[in-house]
Scaffold this motif. Structure first.
Motif, PDB file in Angstrom:
ATOM      1  N   GLY A 136      13.384 -10.755   6.500  1.00  0.00           N
ATOM      2  CA  GLY A 136      13.435  -9.864   7.772  1.00  0.00           C
ATOM      3  C   GLY A 136      13.797  -8.398   7.058  1.00  0.00           C
ATOM      4  N   ILE A 137      13.597  -7.396   7.960  1.00  0.00           N
ATOM      5  CA  ILE A 137      13.553  -5.919   7.592  1.00  0.00           C
ATOM      6  C   ILE A 137      15.110  -5.642   7.183  1.00  0.00           C
ATOM      7  CG2 ILE A 137      14.193  -5.094   9.714  1.00  0.00           C
ATOM      8  CD1 ILE A 137      11.947  -3.383   7.142  1.00  0.00           C
ATOM      9  N   ALA A 138      16.110  -6.145   7.495  1.00  0.00           N
ATOM     10  CA  ALA A 138      17.391  -5.671   7.022  1.00  0.00           C
ATOM     11  C   ALA A 138      17.653  -6.433   5.354  1.00  0.00           C
ATOM     12  CB  ALA A 138      18.507  -6.285   7.868  1.00  0.00           C
ATOM     13  N   PRO A 139      17.324  -7.577   5.452  1.00  0.00           N
ATOM     14  CA  PRO A 139      17.457  -8.256   4.111  1.00  0.00           C
ATOM     15  C   PRO A 139      16.517  -7.353   3.259  1.00  0.00           C
ATOM     16  CG  PRO A 139      17.253 -10.008   5.629  1.00  0.00           C
ATOM     17  CD  PRO A 139      16.862  -8.722   6.350  1.00  0.00           C
ATOM     18  N   ALA A 140      15.350  -7.277   3.369  1.00  0.00           N
ATOM     19  CA  ALA A 140      14.219  -6.360   2.649  1.00  0.00           C
ATOM     20  C   ALA A 140      14.730  -5.051   2.361  1.00  0.00           C
ATOM     21  CB  ALA A 140      12.836  -6.427   3.121  1.00  0.00           C
ATOM     22  N   LEU A 141      15.333  -4.494   3.068  1.00  0.00           N
ATOM     23  CA  LEU A 141      16.017  -3.063   2.759  1.00  0.00           C
ATOM     24  C   LEU A 141      17.049  -2.944   1.679  1.00  0.00           C
ATOM     25  CD1 LEU A 141      15.465  -1.263   6.156  1.00  0.00           C
ATOM     26  CD2 LEU A 141      14.188  -0.994   4.390  1.00  0.00           C
ATOM     27  N   GLN A 142      17.871  -4.100   2.088  1.00  0.00           N
ATOM     28  CA  GLN A 142      19.153  -4.362   1.232  1.00  0.00           C
ATOM     29  C   GLN A 142      18.416  -4.723  -0.320  1.00  0.00           C
ATOM     30  OE1 GLN A 142      22.270  -4.046   1.854  1.00  0.00           O
ATOM     31  NE2 GLN A 142      22.375  -3.859  -0.276  1.00  0.00           N
ATOM     32  N   TRP A 143      17.467  -5.571  -0.394  1.00  0.00           N
ATOM     33  CA  TRP A 143      16.832  -5.965  -1.490  1.00  0.00           C
ATOM     34  C   TRP A 143      16.245  -4.684  -2.244  1.00  0.00           C
ATOM     35  CZ3 TRP A 143      11.888  -4.618  -3.209  1.00  0.00           C
ATOM     36  CH2 TRP A 143      11.702  -5.119  -4.384  1.00  0.00           C
ATOM     37  N   LEU A 144      15.737  -3.858  -1.493  1.00  0.00           N
ATOM     38  CA  LEU A 144      15.086  -2.409  -2.128  1.00  0.00           C
ATOM     39  C   LEU A 144      15.998  -1.679  -2.827  1.00  0.00           C
ATOM     40  CD1 LEU A 144      12.474  -0.594  -2.250  1.00  0.00           C
ATOM     41  CD2 LEU A 144      13.112   0.119  -0.139  1.00  0.00           C
ATOM     42  N   GLU A 185      -5.585  -9.174   1.303  1.00  0.00           N
ATOM     43  CA  GLU A 185      -5.228  -8.867   2.494  1.00  0.00           C
ATOM     44  C   GLU A 185      -4.653  -7.433   2.549  1.00  0.00           C
ATOM     45  OE1 GLU A 185      -1.517 -11.092   4.276  1.00  0.00           O
ATOM     46  OE2 GLU A 185      -0.738 -10.915   2.486  1.00  0.00           O
ATOM     47  N   TYR A 186      -4.628  -6.864   4.023  1.00  0.00           N
ATOM     48  CA  TYR A 186      -4.153  -5.577   4.143  1.00  0.00           C
ATOM     49  C   TYR A 186      -2.732  -5.493   4.222  1.00  0.00           C
ATOM     50  CZ  TYR A 186      -3.415  -1.283   6.502  1.00  0.00           C
ATOM     51  OH  TYR A 186      -3.015   0.194   6.925  1.00  0.00           O
ATOM     52  N   ARG A 187      -2.271  -4.636   3.606  1.00  0.00           N
ATOM     53  CA  ARG A 187      -0.659  -4.361   3.592  1.00  0.00           C
ATOM     54  C   ARG A 187      -0.442  -2.983   3.712  1.00  0.00           C
ATOM     55  NH1 ARG A 187       2.011  -7.886  -1.122  1.00  0.00           N
ATOM     56  NH2 ARG A 187       0.848 -10.056  -1.233  1.00  0.00           N
ATOM     57  N   GLU A 188       0.681  -2.539   4.408  1.00  0.00           N
ATOM     58  CA  GLU A 188       1.006  -1.311   4.574  1.00  0.00           C
ATOM     59  C   GLU A 188       2.256  -1.093   4.545  1.00  0.00           C
ATOM     60  OE1 GLU A 188       1.394   2.273   8.265  1.00  0.00           O
ATOM     61  OE2 GLU A 188      -0.180   0.585   8.432  1.00  0.00           O
ATOM     62  N   ILE A 189       2.755  -0.022   3.636  1.00  0.00           N
ATOM     63  CA  ILE A 189       4.061   0.410   3.303  1.00  0.00           C
ATOM     64  C   ILE A 189       4.932   0.770   4.509  1.00  0.00           C
ATOM     65  CG2 ILE A 189       5.534   1.834   1.723  1.00  0.00           C
ATOM     66  CD1 ILE A 189       3.187   2.201  -0.218  1.00  0.00           C
ATOM     67  N   VAL A 190       6.093   0.097   4.681  1.00  0.00           N
ATOM     68  CA  VAL A 190       6.835   0.443   5.843  1.00  0.00           C
ATOM     69  C   VAL A 190       8.286   0.864   5.370  1.00  0.00           C
ATOM     70  CG1 VAL A 190       5.713  -1.254   7.248  1.00  0.00           C
ATOM     71  CG2 VAL A 190       7.492  -2.176   5.870  1.00  0.00           C
ATOM     72  N   SER A 191       8.389   1.285   4.250  1.00  0.00           N
ATOM     73  CA  SER A 191       9.833   1.712   3.497  1.00  0.00           C
ATOM     74  C   SER A 191       9.491   2.937   2.852  1.00  0.00           C
ATOM     75  CB  SER A 191      10.425   0.811   2.887  1.00  0.00           C
ATOM     76  OG  SER A 191       9.921   0.579   1.655  1.00  0.00           O
ATOM     77  N   ASP A 192      10.657   3.534   2.412  1.00  0.00           N
ATOM     78  CA  ASP A 192      10.362   4.817   1.174  1.00  0.00           C
ATOM     79  C   ASP A 192      10.114   4.132   0.126  1.00  0.00           C
ATOM     80  OD1 ASP A 192      11.243   6.860   3.330  1.00  0.00           O
ATOM     81  OD2 ASP A 192      13.342   6.547   2.530  1.00  0.00           O
ATOM     82  N   ILE A 193       9.570   4.907  -0.699  1.00  0.00           N
ATOM     83  CA  ILE A 193       9.497   4.255  -2.170  1.00  0.00           C
ATOM     84  C   ILE A 193      10.073   4.854  -2.875  1.00  0.00           C
ATOM     85  CG2 ILE A 193       7.666   4.402  -3.929  1.00  0.00           C
ATOM     86  CD1 ILE A 193       5.393   4.720  -1.873  1.00  0.00           C
ATOM     87  N   LEU A 194      11.066   3.720  -3.734  1.00  0.00           N
ATOM     88  CA  LEU A 194      12.200   4.471  -4.434  1.00  0.00           C
ATOM     89  C   LEU A 194      11.920   4.192  -5.802  1.00  0.00           C
ATOM     90  CD1 LEU A 194      15.299   2.591  -2.644  1.00  0.00           C
ATOM     91  CD2 LEU A 194      14.114   4.919  -2.163  1.00  0.00           C
ATOM     92  N   THR A 195      12.455   5.201  -6.488  1.00  0.00           N
ATOM     93  CA  THR A 195      12.425   5.087  -8.028  1.00  0.00           C
ATOM     94  C   THR A 195      13.344   3.943  -8.533  1.00  0.00           C
ATOM     95  OG1 THR A 195      11.644   7.475  -7.907  1.00  0.00           O
ATOM     96  CG2 THR A 195      12.165   6.282 -10.261  1.00  0.00           C
ATOM     97  N   THR A 196      12.987   3.311  -9.495  1.00  0.00           N
ATOM     98  CA  THR A 196      13.806   2.314  -9.813  1.00  0.00           C
ATOM     99  C   THR A 196      14.742   2.775 -11.073  1.00  0.00           C
ATOM    100  OG1 THR A 196      12.256   1.222 -11.369  1.00  0.00           O
ATOM    101  CG2 THR A 196      12.301   0.347  -9.357  1.00  0.00           C
ATOM    102  N   ALA A 197      15.645   2.190 -11.541  1.00  0.00           N
ATOM    103  CA  ALA A 197      16.327   2.575 -12.507  1.00  0.00           C
ATOM    104  C   ALA A 197      15.732   2.656 -14.101  1.00  0.00           C
ATOM    105  CB  ALA A 197      17.728   1.643 -13.116  1.00  0.00           C
ATOM    106  N   GLY A 198      14.468   1.909 -14.092  1.00  0.00           N
ATOM    107  CA  GLY A 198      13.686   2.079 -15.318  1.00  0.00           C
ATOM    108  C   GLY A 198      12.465   3.262 -15.244  1.00  0.00           C
ATOM    109  N   GLY A 199      12.421   3.744 -13.911  1.00  0.00           N
ATOM    110  CA  GLY A 199      11.361   4.775 -13.563  1.00  0.00           C
ATOM    111  C   GLY A 199      10.240   4.338 -13.031  1.00  0.00           C
ATOM    112  N   ALA A 200      10.105   2.713 -12.365  1.00  0.00           N
ATOM    113  CA  ALA A 200       9.027   2.388 -11.803  1.00  0.00           C
ATOM    114  C   ALA A 200       9.400   2.646 -10.067  1.00  0.00           C
ATOM    115  CB  ALA A 200       8.799   0.834 -12.112  1.00  0.00           C
TER     116      ALA A 200
END
Length: 64
Positions: A45-53, A3-18
């Motif tokens: 939802g977007i708010a919980p997703a951004l908090q997860w991120l 399925e097509y998905r589009e990135i809708v947030s910033d891409i963050l570097t994790t503590a492990g470098g991923a």
């Protein structure tokens, strides 16, 4: 066929470098993704997703 998905947030570097980010499909469903631990989870939802991120990027030390 994937399925097509589009990135809708910033891409963050994790503590492990991923990388972690939020995606949205054509129906508007959100997914939390991480290349380190392999997370590919539905978001409520977007708010919980951004908090997860932000939380996940700070704590995920896995790098595949």
């Amino acid at each position: 066929m994937e399925e097509y998905r589009e990135i809708v947030s910033d891409i963050l570097t994790t503590a492990g470098g991923a990388e972690a980010w939020i995606e949205m499909n054509l129906s508007g469903y959100l997914t939390e993704r991480c290349t380190g631990c392999g997370a590919d989870e539905d978001a409520d939802g977007i708010a919980p997703a951004l908090q997860w991120l932000t939380d996940h990027a700070a704590t995920c030390t896995t790098r595949l």
